[in-house]
Design a protein around this motif. Structure first.
Motif, PDB file in Angstrom:
ATOM      1  N   PHE A 128      13.062  67.634 -41.040  1.00  0.00           N
ATOM      2  CA  PHE A 128      12.124  66.513 -40.990  1.00  0.00           C
ATOM      3  C   PHE A 128      10.891  67.433 -40.518  1.00  0.00           C
ATOM      4  CE2 PHE A 128       8.902  64.755 -38.010  1.00  0.00           C
ATOM      5  CZ  PHE A 128       8.132  62.981 -38.372  1.00  0.00           C
ATOM      6  N   ASP A 129       9.697  67.764 -41.177  1.00  0.00           N
ATOM      7  CA  ASP A 129       8.404  68.377 -41.462  1.00  0.00           C
ATOM      8  C   ASP A 129       7.374  67.605 -41.144  1.00  0.00           C
ATOM      9  OD1 ASP A 129       6.113  69.825 -42.216  1.00  0.00           O
ATOM     10  OD2 ASP A 129       7.411  70.900 -44.411  1.00  0.00           O
ATOM     11  N   LEU A 130       6.801  67.876 -40.009  1.00  0.00           N
ATOM     12  CA  LEU A 130       5.547  66.988 -40.064  1.00  0.00           C
ATOM     13  C   LEU A 130       3.991  67.405 -39.411  1.00  0.00           C
ATOM     14  CD1 LEU A 130       4.824  64.617 -37.014  1.00  0.00           C
ATOM     15  CD2 LEU A 130       4.109  67.128 -35.430  1.00  0.00           C
ATOM     16  N   ASP A 131       3.871  68.483 -40.731  1.00  0.00           N
ATOM     17  CA  ASP A 131       2.584  68.278 -41.055  1.00  0.00           C
ATOM     18  C   ASP A 131       2.677  67.571 -42.443  1.00  0.00           C
ATOM     19  OD1 ASP A 131       1.515  70.095 -39.576  1.00  0.00           O
ATOM     20  OD2 ASP A 131       2.478  71.779 -40.611  1.00  0.00           O
ATOM     21  N   ARG A 132       4.291  67.674 -43.424  1.00  0.00           N
ATOM     22  CA  ARG A 132       4.049  66.849 -44.672  1.00  0.00           C
ATOM     23  C   ARG A 132       4.389  65.642 -44.307  1.00  0.00           C
ATOM     24  NH1 ARG A 132       3.409  68.012 -48.837  1.00  0.00           N
ATOM     25  NH2 ARG A 132       1.982  65.553 -48.821  1.00  0.00           N
ATOM     26  N   PHE A 133       4.643  65.376 -43.015  1.00  0.00           N
ATOM     27  CA  PHE A 133       4.986  63.872 -42.857  1.00  0.00           C
ATOM     28  C   PHE A 133       3.784  63.061 -41.987  1.00  0.00           C
ATOM     29  CE2 PHE A 133       5.326  59.994 -39.094  1.00  0.00           C
ATOM     30  CZ  PHE A 133       5.406  59.572 -39.930  1.00  0.00           C
ATOM     31  N   ILE A 134       2.820  63.943 -41.785  1.00  0.00           N
ATOM     32  CA  ILE A 134       1.081  63.467 -41.306  1.00  0.00           C
ATOM     33  C   ILE A 134       0.607  63.655 -42.765  1.00  0.00           C
ATOM     34  CG2 ILE A 134      -0.496  63.837 -40.504  1.00  0.00           C
ATOM     35  CD1 ILE A 134       0.946  65.171 -37.844  1.00  0.00           C
ATOM     36  N   ALA A 135       0.796  64.016 -43.407  1.00  0.00           N
ATOM     37  CA  ALA A 135      -0.106  64.176 -44.631  1.00  0.00           C
ATOM     38  C   ALA A 135       0.434  63.199 -45.671  1.00  0.00           C
ATOM     39  CB  ALA A 135       0.148  65.406 -45.902  1.00  0.00           C
ATOM     40  N   ASP A 136       1.662  62.604 -45.697  1.00  0.00           N
ATOM     41  CA  ASP A 136       2.276  61.642 -46.784  1.00  0.00           C
ATOM     42  C   ASP A 136       1.870  59.834 -45.619  1.00  0.00           C
ATOM     43  OD1 ASP A 136       4.307  63.408 -47.802  1.00  0.00           O
ATOM     44  OD2 ASP A 136       5.751  62.334 -47.551  1.00  0.00           O
ATOM     45  N   CYS A 137       1.485  60.143 -44.627  1.00  0.00           N
ATOM     46  CA  CYS A 137       0.992  58.887 -43.942  1.00  0.00           C
ATOM     47  C   CYS A 137      -0.512  59.138 -44.640  1.00  0.00           C
ATOM     48  CB  CYS A 137       0.933  58.775 -42.695  1.00  0.00           C
ATOM     49  SG  CYS A 137       2.600  58.858 -41.994  1.00  0.00           S
ATOM     50  N   ARG A 138      -1.352  60.151 -44.475  1.00  0.00           N
ATOM     51  CA  ARG A 138      -2.908  60.068 -44.244  1.00  0.00           C
ATOM     52  C   ARG A 138      -2.959  59.829 -46.100  1.00  0.00           C
ATOM     53  NH1 ARG A 138      -5.043  66.127 -43.364  1.00  0.00           N
ATOM     54  NH2 ARG A 138      -7.332  64.275 -44.180  1.00  0.00           N
ATOM     55  N   ALA A 139      -1.847  60.357 -46.878  1.00  0.00           N
ATOM     56  CA  ALA A 139      -2.539  60.039 -48.401  1.00  0.00           C
ATOM     57  C   ALA A 139      -1.357  58.474 -49.034  1.00  0.00           C
ATOM     58  CB  ALA A 139      -0.839  60.794 -49.209  1.00  0.00           C
ATOM     59  N   ALA A 140      -0.744  57.738 -47.708  1.00  0.00           N
ATOM     60  CA  ALA A 140      -0.869  56.137 -47.929  1.00  0.00           C
ATOM     61  C   ALA A 140      -1.635  55.673 -47.699  1.00  0.00           C
ATOM     62  CB  ALA A 140       0.665  56.217 -48.031  1.00  0.00           C
ATOM     63  N   ARG A 141      -2.797  55.765 -46.568  1.00  0.00           N
ATOM     64  CA  ARG A 141      -2.923  55.281 -46.111  1.00  0.00           C
ATOM     65  C   ARG A 141      -4.468  55.149 -46.738  1.00  0.00           C
ATOM     66  NH1 ARG A 141      -7.793  52.895 -44.364  1.00  0.00           N
ATOM     67  NH2 ARG A 141      -8.277  53.192 -42.172  1.00  0.00           N
ATOM     68  N   ASP A 142      -4.858  56.374 -46.971  1.00  0.00           N
ATOM     69  CA  ASP A 142      -6.106  56.428 -48.277  1.00  0.00           C
ATOM     70  C   ASP A 142      -5.751  55.651 -49.825  1.00  0.00           C
ATOM     71  OD1 ASP A 142      -7.424  58.464 -47.122  1.00  0.00           O
ATOM     72  OD2 ASP A 142      -6.317  60.300 -47.786  1.00  0.00           O
ATOM     73  N   ALA A 143      -4.633  55.345 -49.895  1.00  0.00           N
ATOM     74  CA  ALA A 143      -3.775  55.551 -51.440  1.00  0.00           C
ATOM     75  C   ALA A 143      -4.062  53.107 -51.298  1.00  0.00           C
ATOM     76  CB  ALA A 143      -2.739  55.322 -52.099  1.00  0.00           C
ATOM     77  N   ASP A 144      -3.744  53.018 -49.826  1.00  0.00           N
ATOM     78  CA  ASP A 144      -3.712  51.345 -49.166  1.00  0.00           C
ATOM     79  C   ASP A 144      -4.152  51.246 -48.221  1.00  0.00           C
ATOM     80  OD1 ASP A 144      -3.638  48.920 -49.349  1.00  0.00           O
ATOM     81  OD2 ASP A 144      -1.450  48.999 -49.644  1.00  0.00           O
ATOM     82  N   PRO A 145      -5.063  50.618 -47.784  1.00  0.00           N
ATOM     83  CA  PRO A 145      -5.698  50.797 -46.041  1.00  0.00           C
ATOM     84  C   PRO A 145      -5.103  50.211 -45.488  1.00  0.00           C
ATOM     85  CG  PRO A 145      -7.115  49.633 -47.480  1.00  0.00           C
ATOM     86  CD  PRO A 145      -6.221  49.912 -48.189  1.00  0.00           C
ATOM     87  N   SER A 146      -4.110  49.201 -46.174  1.00  0.00           N
ATOM     88  CA  SER A 146      -2.739  48.299 -45.282  1.00  0.00           C
ATOM     89  C   SER A 146      -2.411  49.291 -44.897  1.00  0.00           C
ATOM     90  CB  SER A 146      -2.768  47.069 -46.399  1.00  0.00           C
ATOM     91  OG  SER A 146      -1.431  47.470 -47.249  1.00  0.00           O
ATOM     92  N   HIS A 147      -0.951  48.321 -43.958  1.00  0.00           N
ATOM     93  CA  HIS A 147       0.437  49.468 -43.760  1.00  0.00           C
ATOM     94  C   HIS A 147       0.894  49.465 -44.321  1.00  0.00           C
ATOM     95  CE1 HIS A 147       1.423  45.237 -43.421  1.00  0.00           C
ATOM     96  NE2 HIS A 147       2.711  45.313 -43.268  1.00  0.00           N
TER      97      HIS A 147
END
Length: 184
Positions: free
Chosen positions: A5-24
Motif C-alpha cells: 500500500f503506497d500512501l503517496d500513490r493512494f493520495i494521488a489516486d484520490c486527488r485524481a478521482a476527485r478532480d475527475a468527478d467532484p462526487s464521491h
C-alpha cells in the motif's frame, strides 16, 4: 503474499478521482481497491496502537484521514456537510444514521444503521448525520476520505442525551480518542 500500500500513490489516486468527478463515486472506487487488501494497508500505515486521528492529506477539496477507533468507542451524532468515503482495513465500524425532526429545534431521531467490516468501503452523502460505534474489544482502523476541507467546515453535533443540535466541538471529539487510548 501481502502487496504494498503506497500512501503517496493512494493520495494521488484520490486527488485524481476527485478532480475527475467532484462526487464521491470515483474516490469510493480508489478506497474500495485499497481496503480490498487490508493486510497491505496495515503494512503501509502500520498496525494501530492507540485511538487517534492521523491527518494523511489535507486541501480545500480533499481530506484523507487514518481514523483509529478505540475498543467500544462511541462518537455522538454529527454531520460533515460534505461527502465522505469510509474504508475499513481492520476491525468494525457501526454507523447509526439520524434524521432531523421537523419543528423540533434541530432534534434528531434514529433512521437506520449500517455495519462496516474489514474490506468495506461506504460512501456517505453530504447531508448525512451519523454516529459511530466500534462495537468490538480491539482497535478498528479506517481510512476516511472527505470531499472538502474537513478541518475548516462548519459542522454540527447532537447532544447524546437530548439529541439537540450544537456546534461541532473538535476538542471534545479529540478527547474521546484520548480517553479511549487511556482505557487500552
Amino acid at each position: 503474499m501481502v502487496t504494498s500500500f503506497d500512501l503517496d500513490r493512494f493520495i494521488a489516486d484520490c486527488r485524481a478521482a476527485r478532480d475527475a468527478d467532484p462526487s464521491h463515486k470515483l474516490v469510493r472506487e480508489v478506497v474500495a481497491r485499497a481496503v480490498s487488501d487490508p493486510a497491505a494497508v496495515l503494512k503501509g500505515l502500520g498496525e494501530p496502537k492507540r485511538a487517534e486521528v492521523q491527518k494523511l492529506y489535507h486541501s480545500d477539496t480533499l481530506t484523507v484521514l487514518n481514523v483509529i477507533w478505540g475498543p467500544k468507542m462511541v462518537v455522538m451524532p454529527h454531520d460533515h456537510r460534505m461527502w465522505a468515503v469510509i474504508g475499513i482495513y481492520s476491525g468494525r465500524e457501526d454507523n447509526v444514521f439520524w434524521r432531523r425532526l421537523p419543528g423540533e429545534g434541530g432534534k434528531v431521531e434514529a433512521a437506520g444503521a449500517k455495519a462496516l467490516s474489514t474490506g468495506d468501503a461506504e460512501p456517505l452523502g453530504p447531508n448525512i448525520i451519523h454516529s459511530i460505534i466500534n462495537p468490538i474489544r480491539r482497535l478498528t482502523g479506517a481510512i476516511h476520505v472527505y470531499g472538502g476541507d474537513y478541518f475548516r467546515a462548519e459542522r454540527s453535533e447532537w447532544d447524546p442525551e437530548t439529541l439537540l443540535e450544537e456546534r461541532f466541538n473538535v476538542e471534545k471529539t479529540m478527547r474521546l480518542f484520548q480517553e479511549a487510548t487511556a482505557r487500552l
